[in-house]
Design an enzyme around this catalytic site. Structure first.
Site, PDB file in Angstrom:
ATOM      1  N   LYS A 161       0.811  -1.227   0.000  1.00  0.00           N
ATOM      2  CA  LYS A 161       0.000   0.000   0.000  1.00  0.00           C
ATOM      3  C   LYS A 161       0.836   1.264   0.000  1.00  0.00           C
ATOM      4  O   LYS A 161       0.539   2.210  -0.732  1.00  0.00           O
ATOM      5  CB  LYS A 161      -0.953  -0.008   1.205  1.00  0.00           C
ATOM      6  CG  LYS A 161      -2.053  -1.035   1.020  1.00  0.00           C
ATOM      7  CD  LYS A 161      -3.399  -0.531   1.454  1.00  0.00           C
ATOM      8  CE  LYS A 161      -4.441  -1.576   1.085  1.00  0.00           C
ATOM      9  NZ  LYS A 161      -5.789  -1.215   1.343  1.00  0.00           N
ATOM     10  N   LYS A 187      -5.940   7.976  12.711  1.00  0.00           N
ATOM     11  CA  LYS A 187      -5.710   6.521  12.680  1.00  0.00           C
ATOM     12  C   LYS A 187      -4.423   6.175  13.411  1.00  0.00           C
ATOM     13  O   LYS A 187      -3.465   6.946  13.394  1.00  0.00           O
ATOM     14  CB  LYS A 187      -5.578   6.034  11.227  1.00  0.00           C
ATOM     15  CG  LYS A 187      -6.860   6.029  10.435  1.00  0.00           C
ATOM     16  CD  LYS A 187      -6.570   5.463   9.057  1.00  0.00           C
ATOM     17  CE  LYS A 187      -7.840   5.057   8.348  1.00  0.00           C
ATOM     18  NZ  LYS A 187      -7.530   4.483   7.026  1.00  0.00           N
ATOM     19  N   GLY A 206      -9.725  -1.308  12.982  1.00  0.00           N
ATOM     20  CA  GLY A 206     -10.620  -0.220  13.382  1.00  0.00           C
ATOM     21  C   GLY A 206     -10.277   0.404  14.714  1.00  0.00           C
ATOM     22  O   GLY A 206     -10.867   1.404  15.107  1.00  0.00           O
ATOM     23  N   LYS A 250      -7.927  12.331   5.297  1.00  0.00           N
ATOM     24  CA  LYS A 250      -9.211  12.975   5.038  1.00  0.00           C
ATOM     25  C   LYS A 250     -10.329  11.945   5.185  1.00  0.00           C
ATOM     26  O   LYS A 250     -10.210  10.811   4.732  1.00  0.00           O
ATOM     27  CB  LYS A 250      -9.229  13.546   3.625  1.00  0.00           C
ATOM     28  CG  LYS A 250     -10.494  14.347   3.332  1.00  0.00           C
ATOM     29  CD  LYS A 250     -10.344  15.169   2.071  1.00  0.00           C
ATOM     30  CE  LYS A 250     -11.586  16.006   1.832  1.00  0.00           C
ATOM     31  NZ  LYS A 250     -11.810  17.010   2.904  1.00  0.00           N
ATOM     32  N   HIS A 272     -17.162   3.985  -5.119  1.00  0.00           N
ATOM     33  CA  HIS A 272     -16.013   3.196  -5.556  1.00  0.00           C
ATOM     34  C   HIS A 272     -16.024   3.199  -7.084  1.00  0.00           C
ATOM     35  O   HIS A 272     -16.938   2.647  -7.692  1.00  0.00           O
ATOM     36  CB  HIS A 272     -16.106   1.769  -5.021  1.00  0.00           C
ATOM     37  CG  HIS A 272     -15.026   0.860  -5.522  1.00  0.00           C
ATOM     38  ND1 HIS A 272     -14.055   0.333  -4.704  1.00  0.00           N
ATOM     39  CD2 HIS A 272     -14.752   0.404  -6.756  1.00  0.00           C
ATOM     40  CE1 HIS A 272     -13.238  -0.416  -5.413  1.00  0.00           C
ATOM     41  NE2 HIS A 272     -13.647  -0.386  -6.671  1.00  0.00           N
ATOM     42  N   GLU A 316      -5.936   1.840  -4.465  1.00  0.00           N
ATOM     43  CA  GLU A 316      -5.014   0.731  -4.706  1.00  0.00           C
ATOM     44  C   GLU A 316      -5.123   0.228  -6.129  1.00  0.00           C
ATOM     45  O   GLU A 316      -6.051   0.576  -6.864  1.00  0.00           O
ATOM     46  CB  GLU A 316      -5.265  -0.424  -3.728  1.00  0.00           C
ATOM     47  CG  GLU A 316      -6.629  -1.057  -3.842  1.00  0.00           C
ATOM     48  CD  GLU A 316      -6.808  -2.200  -2.844  1.00  0.00           C
ATOM     49  OE1 GLU A 316      -6.768  -1.925  -1.637  1.00  0.00           O
ATOM     50  OE2 GLU A 316      -6.972  -3.347  -3.283  1.00  0.00           O
ATOM     51  N   ARG A 362      -4.333  -7.735 -11.967  1.00  0.00           N
ATOM     52  CA  ARG A 362      -4.917  -8.976 -12.502  1.00  0.00           C
ATOM     53  C   ARG A 362      -6.209  -8.634 -13.219  1.00  0.00           C
ATOM     54  O   ARG A 362      -6.652  -7.500 -13.171  1.00  0.00           O
ATOM     55  CB  ARG A 362      -5.229  -9.918 -11.344  1.00  0.00           C
ATOM     56  CG  ARG A 362      -6.123  -9.203 -10.319  1.00  0.00           C
ATOM     57  CD  ARG A 362      -6.649 -10.100  -9.241  1.00  0.00           C
ATOM     58  NE  ARG A 362      -7.158  -9.350  -8.111  1.00  0.00           N
ATOM     59  CZ  ARG A 362      -8.368  -8.800  -8.040  1.00  0.00           C
ATOM     60  NH1 ARG A 362      -9.195  -8.911  -9.048  1.00  0.00           N
ATOM     61  NH2 ARG A 362      -8.750  -8.137  -6.971  1.00  0.00           N
ATOM     62  N   VAL A 376     -13.166  -9.653 -11.433  1.00  0.00           N
ATOM     63  CA  VAL A 376     -14.453 -10.333 -11.585  1.00  0.00           C
ATOM     64  C   VAL A 376     -15.357  -9.548 -12.548  1.00  0.00           C
ATOM     65  O   VAL A 376     -15.980 -10.116 -13.441  1.00  0.00           O
ATOM     66  CB  VAL A 376     -15.154 -10.467 -10.209  1.00  0.00           C
ATOM     67  CG1 VAL A 376     -16.546 -11.058 -10.371  1.00  0.00           C
ATOM     68  CG2 VAL A 376     -14.319 -11.317  -9.261  1.00  0.00           C
TER      69      VAL A 376
END
Lengths: 452, 77
Positions: free
Chosen positions: A117, A159, A166, A202, A209, A289, A293, A296
């Site tokens: 990441k 975070k 979480g 943020k 998405h 991200e 590949r 689906v």
């Protein structure tokens, strides 16, 4: 790099999909399978089938040694990993190449970089692709947090730097709330992880998405426009569309151009997807991200662009340059995919493996059903619940929704429960009709329906 | 003696996680609705709930055993 014998290191509907593309290219298909899949459609269709172990995936589809032994035994020259399983495992891609075979996908080092990441975020920033705004690294003090939060803009999310699950996360709406939340989050992070370090990001309350399909040949890269996959349950996509109903033509061009820039900057080879969060309120998008590949939901892109993505992956793996220039890729109409899972939506999506006693697929204009189903087949408890993908295309989104309702009405799967009834309700829903949703919309909708 | 049967085919687990204790041990009180194990099916984990009350006797199916729907998992007396 030319090859004529392709091994498919996957199962289910994607194994069937890859075989179709391979056969059209004149390749011999070699299908590996676990003991549970000996009677599967993918095995029945293949030129050559070879068992690689018992039903649990860890002892078959995830067993690198077993797959490479099967490849050697059957004279395979290339391996397509599909999605899931070993598809984003850089060590597997490396082992395939070390065995003298072609890995149908990016170079192992690309998989490794984009799978990390922090490294992917850094690569995106270098290519001027927007990432979710955040503090660069840790914020050590409240004063530092105040400065960082003002730069990022409220609301912000605090975070734990060492975090996960979480814990240590606080959403702060304004500068007044920062001090209390900072102290709480720091204490919680210290208790949970032995490290009170924090960073800021943020907070996007209602994000969509949206993801961009990329094709690259290692030298050049193009995009095949975007998909919107905001309808999710437990972070699993259940309904996908192309194009997104939320983007203006200008926003679409900017988003897709950013994805091409990132793909070119890493010399991307094969099919890949860049995932973004899109903030409806501000029109901003942020890279989250990359998936290195086939995905689906690739068929919705194929339907609106007229490109066979899996065939392109195979051609690129054979060393061919991209068959398309960017100007060849035209967006036409609208496509929707409904994931048909062996689950009972009326019983909190309880899995429903078992024998399919009766099966009849939908058909007619603009309808495609990618599936592992065949008459009398058994749906195994050992793998995920996806049994088919119902994809429709039409000139407009409104027409595609009508076609989805019509096609769902034709689909017959008896002997097990499926999510088709939920899709029938979704396809007739007023908010879905307006494309008015975000990544938490479906869970709220399901909760409201369960309560009524 | 009452047998608790598996509601689904899949893999049976006595524990919520490998480092956790079993849900029940011999002699534990069992109430209707108590979770006595998990079934992993299609990459989901489903709670196995007791449909009878009493004292826990034993697990009949082993931890991580492959089970079919209707297989006995545990005994309650």
């Amino acid at each position: 790099m030319a090859f004529s014998r392709l091994l498919i290191a996957n199962r289910g509907e994607i194994a069937v999909r890859i075989q179709r593309a391979a056969r059209e290219l004149g390749l011999t298909t070699i299908q590996v399978h676990s003991a549970a899949d000996a009677e599967s459609l993918a095995v029945k269709m293949a030129d050559v089938a070879i068992g690689i172990g018992p039903p649990p995936a860890a002892k078959s589809y995830l067993d690198v040694g077993a797959i490479l032994r099967a490849a050697a035994e059957t004279g395979a020259q290339a391996i397509h990993p599909g999605y899931g399983f070993l598809s984003e495992n850089a060590d597997f891609a490396e082992a395939v190449e070390a065995a003298g075979l072609v890995f149908v996908g990016p170079r192992p080092e690309t998989i490794r970089t984009m799978g990390d990441k922090a490294a992917a975020r850094a690569a995106a920033q270098q290519a001027d692709v927007p990432v979710v705004p955040g503090s660069d690294g840790r914020v050590e003090t409240l004063a530092h947090a105040r400065i960082a939060a003002a730069e990022i803009g409220y609301p912000v999310m605090i975070k734990a730097a060492a975090g996960g699950g979480g814990r240590g996360i606080r959403v702060v709406e304004s500068a007044q709330g920062l001090e209390g939340a900072f102290d709480q989050a720091s204490a919680e992070a210290k208790a949970a992880f032995g490290d009170g370090g924090l960073y800021l990001e943020k907070f996007i309350a209602r994000a969509r998405h949206i993801e961009v399909q990329i094709l690259g040949d290692g030298r050049d890269a193009i995009h095949c426009y975007e998909r919107e996959c905001s309808l999710q349950r437990r972070r699993q996509k259940v309904w996908e569309e192309a194009p997104s109903p939320a983007l203006s033509p200008q926003a679409r061009e900017t988003l897709c151009a950013s994805a091409v820039a990132l793909a070119k900057s890493v010399g991307y080879r094969g099919a890949g997807t860049l995932e973004y969060l899109f903030d409806d309120a501000t029109g901003e998008f942020y890279f989250i991200e990359m998936n290195t590949r086939i995905q689906v939901e690739h068929p919705v892109t194929e339907m609106v662009c007229g490109v066979d993505l899996v065939r392109e992956m195979l051609r690129i793996a054979q060393g061919a340059p991209l068959a398309y220039k960017q100007s060849d890729i035209r967006l036409r109409g609208a496509a929707i995919e409904a994931r048909i899972n062996a689950e009972n939506p009326a019983l909190n999506f309880r899995p429903s493996p078992g024998k399919v006693t009766n099966y009849s697929p939908p058909g007619g204009p603009g309808v495609r059903f990618d599936t592992l189903l065949h008459s009398g087949c058994a749906i195994s408890p050992f793998y995920d619940s996806l049994i088919g993908k119902l994809i429709v295309w039409d000139e407009t989104r409104e027409l595609a929704l009508a076609r989805m309702r019509r096609a769902l009405g034709e689909l017959v799967v008896e002997g097990i429960d499926t999510t088709a009834p939920m899709h029938q309700t979704l396809a007739a829903d007023e908010a879905v009709g307006r494309g008015a949703f975000h990544t938490r919309w479906l869970e709220d909708w399901l909760t409201a329906r369960a309560a009524s | 003696m009452t047998e608790i049967l598996s509601p689904l085919p899949g893999t049976f687990y006595h524990k919520a996680a490998p480092d956790k204790p079993p849900f029940k041990t011999q002699g534990d009180a069992v109430a209707v609705g108590d979770v006595i194990g998990l079934i992993e099916v299609m990459k989901s984990f489903i709670d196995v709930q007791a449909d009878a009350a009493g004292k826990f006797v034993r697990y009949v199916a082993n931890n991580e055993a492959a089970v079919m729907a209707g297989d006995p998992l545990a005994e309650v007396a």
